[in-house]
Design an enzyme around this catalytic site. Structure first.
Site, short mmCIF file in Angstrom:
data_model
loop_
_atom_site.label_atom_id
_atom_site.label_comp_id
_atom_site.label_asym_id
_atom_site.label_seq_id
_atom_site.Cartn_x
_atom_site.Cartn_y
_atom_site.Cartn_z
N SER A 48 -5.76 -1.37 13.39
CA SER A 48 -6.52 -0.32 13.40
C SER A 48 -7.21 -0.43 15.04
O SER A 48 -7.31 -1.63 15.48
CB SER A 48 -7.85 -0.43 12.74
OG SER A 48 -8.80 0.40 12.83
N GLY A 79 0.95 -1.19 0.09
CA GLY A 79 0.08 -0.11 0.11
C GLY A 79 0.71 1.31 -0.03
O GLY A 79 0.59 2.18 0.60
N ALA A 80 1.81 1.30 -0.78
CA ALA A 80 2.94 2.33 -0.71
C ALA A 80 2.72 3.34 -1.59
O ALA A 80 3.18 4.18 -1.61
CB ALA A 80 4.26 1.59 -0.78
N TYR A 119 -14.56 -5.00 8.52
CA TYR A 119 -13.27 -4.34 8.73
C TYR A 119 -12.77 -4.64 10.21
O TYR A 119 -11.53 -4.81 10.35
CB TYR A 119 -13.50 -2.75 8.48
CG TYR A 119 -12.21 -2.09 8.64
CD1 TYR A 119 -11.03 -2.03 7.45
CD2 TYR A 119 -11.77 -1.22 9.72
CE1 TYR A 119 -10.01 -1.40 7.68
CE2 TYR A 119 -10.79 -0.59 9.94
CZ TYR A 119 -9.94 -0.40 8.75
OH TYR A 119 -8.75 0.24 9.00
N ALA A 139 -13.74 -6.82 12.34
CA ALA A 139 -13.14 -8.27 12.33
C ALA A 139 -11.84 -8.63 11.85
O ALA A 139 -11.28 -9.40 12.26
CB ALA A 139 -14.28 -9.14 11.96
N ALA A 140 -11.62 -8.16 10.77
CA ALA A 140 -10.33 -8.53 10.09
C ALA A 140 -9.34 -7.86 10.64
O ALA A 140 -8.23 -8.66 10.96
CB ALA A 140 -10.61 -7.97 8.51
N LYS A 141 -9.55 -6.55 11.24
CA LYS A 141 -8.28 -6.15 11.95
C LYS A 141 -7.94 -6.60 13.30
O LYS A 141 -7.09 -6.75 13.92
CB LYS A 141 -8.62 -4.63 12.23
CG LYS A 141 -8.51 -3.53 10.75
CD LYS A 141 -7.25 -3.55 10.17
CE LYS A 141 -7.08 -2.77 8.87
NZ LYS A 141 -5.98 -2.82 8.34
#
Length: 267
Positions: free
Chosen positions: A143, A13-14, A157, A159-161
């Site tokens: 996050s 994500g650069a 989001y 849950a993934a984090k």
């Protein structure tokens, strides 16, 4: 500063936001940066800026949600730059429908793939070389939604984090004696382009109250540049001032709701 001289750092994500600032700071510290993003032209522009400032950075295009592209990416980086010493898992995908009542399984899987599964695949790809060499550093930008989930980030989001936070703790407890440093950084609201995808995008005045991408990047740099004997397991950072998010939550609550539900339930 050349404290990271001789180190190869992969940053996902650069092309924008936190990833861009992280790539820039790691290069300033002497690392050879592999800047990764979906669009080669975007990350190449970042690398040109870094090289203009005297740093060393190379652009690599990849969709990290696809396992075959991760395999190709790691092979390309190690062939051209050498073994990866630092992995910064920064790329993320936000929820478009925050309320789990109407989140489709397709969206759920997409958010999980980028925020969690890609981290697992990238980590699995770099671990053998790190363990067989002189160790390494793996940092994941999670996050505060991992520990304070709500409608702002959305169900998928958050849950993934939370899952990736658990995964980083697993890496720490399992591989610390292999000289692998695993760190989870959990930022609060940060004024990055991902804010534009919110149901109610924050105003410029509201974004000014948030953290800026370089603030989180400085935290990543700290974790990378501490002596090898020291690891930061978790780091939570947040804006000093708390803004009123009630309007954001209300907009997110009803986004994606069927019309009949809106007629029956929305005040």
């Amino acid at each position: 500063m050349s404290i990271l001289a001789g180190k190869v750092a992969l940053v996902t994500g650069a092309g924008t936001g936190i990833g861009l600032e992280t790539a820039r700071l790691l290069a300033e510290a002497g690392a050879t940066v592999a800047a990764v993003g979906r669009r080669h032209a975007v990350v190449e522009d970042v690398c040109k800026q870094i090289r203009t400032q005297g740093g060393n950075a190379t652009a690599f295009a990849a969709d990290i949600s696809k396992p075959d592209e991760i395999s190709r990416l790691i092979s390309d980086i190690t062939t051209s730059l050498g073994p990866i010493d630092i992995l910064v898992n920064n790329a993320g995908s936000a929820s478009t429908i925050p309320n789990v009542r109407w989140t489709s399984e397709e969206e759920w899987q997409t958010v999980m793939n980028v925020n969690m599964t890609a981290v697992y695949r990238l980590t699995q790809a770099v671990l053998p070389t790190m363990i067989g060499g002189n160790g390494g550093t793996i940092i994941t930008v999670s996050s505060l939604a991992a520990i304070r989930p709500n409608l702002l980030g959305g169900a998928a989001y958050g849950a993934a984090k939370a899952a990736v936070r658990n995964f980083m703790a697993y890496l720490h407890t399992t591989f610390r004696n292999n000289q692998i440093r695993a760190t989870c950084i959990m930022p609060g609201e940060t004024a990055t382009p991902i804010m534009d995808s919110r149901v109610r995008p924050p105003t410029e005045a509201e974004r000014a109250m948030m953290m800026h991408p370089e603030d989180v990047a400085r935290a990543v740099l700290l974790c990378c540049t501490l002596p090898d004997r020291t690891v930061i397991e978790e780091l939570s950072i947040a804006p000093t001032r708390q803004r009123d998010i009630s309007a954001d939550l209300e907009a997110a609550r009803w986004n994606g709701a069927p019309k009949e539900v809106l007629r029956q339930e929305r005040p």
